[in-house]
Design an enzyme around this catalytic site. Structure first.
Site, short mmCIF file in Angstrom:
data_model
loop_
_atom_site.label_atom_id
_atom_site.label_comp_id
_atom_site.label_asym_id
_atom_site.label_seq_id
_atom_site.Cartn_x
_atom_site.Cartn_y
_atom_site.Cartn_z
N HIS A 52 104.96 110.88 138.17
CA HIS A 52 104.96 109.55 137.55
C HIS A 52 103.88 108.69 138.22
CE1 HIS A 52 107.06 106.77 134.85
NE2 HIS A 52 106.91 105.83 135.76
N THR A 85 102.14 108.37 132.37
CA THR A 85 102.91 107.40 133.13
C THR A 85 102.79 106.01 132.50
OG1 THR A 85 102.38 108.64 135.15
CG2 THR A 85 103.19 106.39 135.43
N GLU A 86 103.94 105.41 132.19
CA GLU A 86 103.99 104.05 131.65
C GLU A 86 103.12 103.88 130.39
OE1 GLU A 86 106.16 102.07 132.91
OE2 GLU A 86 106.62 103.20 134.73
N LEU A 87 102.94 104.96 129.64
CA LEU A 87 102.13 104.98 128.42
C LEU A 87 100.67 104.60 128.66
CD1 LEU A 87 104.39 103.63 125.51
CD2 LEU A 87 104.11 105.97 126.32
N TRP A 123 102.43 100.11 128.61
CA TRP A 123 103.51 99.40 127.93
C TRP A 123 104.10 98.31 128.82
CZ3 TRP A 123 108.32 103.11 127.03
CH2 TRP A 123 108.85 103.52 128.25
#
Length: 402
Positions: A111, A147-149, A302
């Site tokens: 991540h 990770t986190e879009l 995002w």
């Protein structure tokens, strides 16, 4: 007439949290992790979210069969902690995988922000994650979710070169302009990479606003939400991306607010209505042609109002930690030390940088809610103490090799 589609995707991640690591520990103690906190938080979230929500989804699939589809990405850090602290959670995800109605996506194993820092490390983590998904769930991922879009044209190019055909990202307003997030787009450099976008308005209705009694949409029922979904594709849109943290269910939005009952009712309402259908990202991409390229020259995500990378790299503290960490890449490439590489991976977890964020107002409140530290400065000091010890270990390993 072809049905419009709903792509329901959940992110599952738990960071490996660092213990209180003091200046005087540097060079003397290289155990960095808060094992008690990691175990207790995992057990709590397992009981409040993962186990009950997986049971809800399994019941939905048993009731509606192939008419219900859902997708997950589970970070390697989370999978490791499932194995260590909550193996029954891993078994419940395997039971979902066995239904054939669930797609598991690839992401960075730790991540991390490797896609922004190091193409080589990015590829290594993606391959490591693919292997873990294959081992645990018997699927070879064909869809990628960073990770986190986090996404840009350049990142998409790397993802395409790794063999992925579809990638998820944010339907950021400053990128889309007048365009709708409810269509399939393509990477301008790699036309074979299809982009499936998050409809942040409809996603956040569940993820952030569901239990807010001051929200004008409260209470949100399955029937009311179905109406919102249908309205969203009145302009000709083809697929609605509902992407959110899995911990939304039972953890961020407590069971007492009715979130589980809502999720039980929504598939039944969609199936009965017959105008919409659930699909996985793989099926959505296969079903629709791209309406055109989506140009994203700078990374989006995002997170926060800006939908950029400022949640992790928006201040000097974060940038200093990030640069020092990824500055070790060249030295580590000379070493074949599993313990060092494992620690390097966990130190890359984006959460550590997230805790250092100094934003105010709404975004600041969100950061504070998920932060184990009293202040961003405490997070920075603790992390840099750990990183200082790690740098000593790397340098000692290089010296021994020579």
């Amino acid at each position: 007439m072809a049905k419009k589609q709903i792509c329901l995707y959940f992110q599952v991640h738990q960071p490996v949290r660092l213990r209180l690591y003091r200046f005087f520990d540097i060079g003397k103690d290289s155990h960095y992790y808060d094992d008690f906190a990691n175990r207790s938080i995992m057990r709590r979230v397992a009981q409040k979210c993962y186990l009950p929500m997986n049971e809800v989804l399994l019941d939905i699939i048993k009731k509606h069969g192939d008419a219900f589809k859902v997708s997950f990405s589970i970070s390697g850090s989370a999978m490791e902690q499932f194995e260590r602290y909550a193996p029954e959670v891993l078994d419940s995800f395997k039971a979902l995988a066995d239904t054939g109605c669930v797609e598991f996506l690839a992401e960075t194993y730790y991540h991390s922000l490797a896609s922004l820092a190091s193409p080589a490390e990015f590829r290594l983590q993606v391959e490591k994650h693919k292997e873990a998904v294959e081992r645990h769930f018997g699927q070879t991922p064909v869809t990628f979710r960073n990770t986190e879009l986090i996404y840009s044209d350049g990142i998409g190019e790397q993802v395409s070169d790794m063999g992925f055909k579809t990638m998820l990202t944010e339907g950021a307003k400053h990128i889309l302009g007048w365009q709708s997030p409810n269509f399939i787009y393509t990477n301008p450099k790699k036309s074979k990479l299809k982009l499936l976008l998050r409809n942040y308005q409809l996603s956040d209705d569940i993820a952030f606003r569901f239990s807010n009694k001051a929200w004008d949409g409260w209470p949100l029922t399955a029937e009311k939400y179905l109406g919102c979904l249908k309205d969203a594709v009145q302009d000709g849109g083809k697929v609605i991306g509902l992407f959110m943290d899995y911990e939304t269910f039972g953890e961020h939005q407590g069971a007492e607010c009715g979130i589980f009952e809502f999720m039980r009712a929504l598939p039944a309402a969609v199936v009965k209505d017959k105008e919409l259908e659930f699909v996985t990202p793989q099926r959505a991409a296969a079903a629709h042609k791209s309406v055109g390229d989506l140009s994203v020259p700078q990374p989006i995500s995002w997170a926060d109002e800006e939908r950029d990378t400022s949640a992790w790299l928006g201040n000097e503290l974060q940038q200093d930690a990030y640069n020092k960490l990824y500055g070790l890449q060249e030295k580590l490439s000379l070493l074949n030390d599993p313990a060092l590489w494992n620690d390097y991976g966990h130190l890359q977890e984006s959460d550590h940088l997230y805790y250092m964020c100094t934003k105010f107002f709404t975004d600041g409140e969100v950061h504070k809610r998920f932060n184990p530290y009293e202040t961003p400065y405490e997070a920075f000091i603790n992390y840099m103490n750990v990183l200082s010890d790690f740098i000593i270990r790397v340098n000692n390993a290089i010296a021994e090799k020579q």
